[in-house]
Design a protein around this motif. Structure first.
Motif: not given
Length: 250
Positions: A93-108
């Motif tokens: 159960d993990k959420t990763g936030v990054d506007p450019e790459r990686g994680g699961t959500i492409r946002k600031t």
């Protein structure tokens, strides 16, 4: 927000590349001399030896320790980049936030917090390495932290002025001025906060009362450079990995 790691402007110039080729054996000394001359208003000739090469624990070890304390732990990471940490966290159960790459959500991170309606047990902040952004990320993270949860913040212990400098000057470690948030956390009531002396400094905090308000020291700290950190670091709760274990497991 994820931190930008583009090459500093001066490294794209022909004179820089030529000088690096000609003086490669002593290139670091030459580069430091040039930068100190160019940025002499911000440069500082003293450094802090944190002994990172002798520390055999890093942020991955810390996050997995925190995650392991909670069954079905929900994890949020702000600033994932190459997923070195995100892919190593042992919870589904993990959420990763990054506007450019990686994680699961492409946002600031700002956009994520505006639309998010979830809460988390463990939150790791390693996005844009600026004081202003990390201050906002900490405030927003405290609002969605589950009871008994933990927040960790990377890059709180720079070793030299060039690691701290904004804008980015080095292709090596860049902590930015994230350390300024540590002084705010150390003064905030309702927060139990320590900085583990591992991996460029990882701050860890938990809430000891509902809805604490992070102290805002922007007027005092906004223009401070590495010299201020060097002269005041003794006021921060820096602890060794071994000394923090009982606290982390409590």
């Amino acid at each position: 927000m994820a931190s930008g790691r583009s090459r500093p402007f001066y490294e794209r110039t022909l004179p820089y590349r030529a000088m690096r080729f000609l003086f490669s054996p002593s290139w670091k000394r030459f580069r430091d001399f040039v930068l100190q001359r160019r940025y002499r208003r911000n440069a500082f000739d003293k450094t802090l030896d944190w002994g990172w090469g002798e520390t055999h624990f890093n942020r991955i070890a810390l996050v997995n320790l925190l995650v392991s304390r909670k069954q079905h732990c929900s994890y949020l990471e702000i600033g994932c980049a190459t997923n070195d940490l995100f892919n190593s966290v042992a919870t589904p159960d993990k959420t990763g936030v990054d506007p450019e790459r990686g994680g699961t959500i492409r946002k600031t991170s700002d956009d994520f917090f505006l639309s998010n309606d979830l809460s988390f047990d463990v939150i790791f902040i390693d996005g844009l390495h600026t004081y202003e952004q990390v201050h906002k990320d900490v405030v927003n993270s405290m609002m969605i932290l589950k009871p008994g949860g933990w927040i960790a913040i990377h890059d709180l212990l720079p070793s030299a002025w060039i690691e701290h400098h904004r804008p980015l000057l080095t292709r090596g470690a860049w902590t930015g001025d994230v350390w300024k948030v540590a002084f705010e956390l150390a003064r905030t009531e309702g927060i139990d906060f320590k900085i583990l002396k591992i991996d460029f400094g990882v701050g860890v905090l938990r809430l000891t009362r509902e809805n604490p308000e992070l102290v805002d020291m922007a007027k005092e700290l906004r223009d401070k450079e590495f010299a201020y950190f060097y002269e005041n670091v003794s006021k921060l709760p820096v602890v060794e990995w071994d000394d923090a274990q009982e606290w982390l497991r409590s």
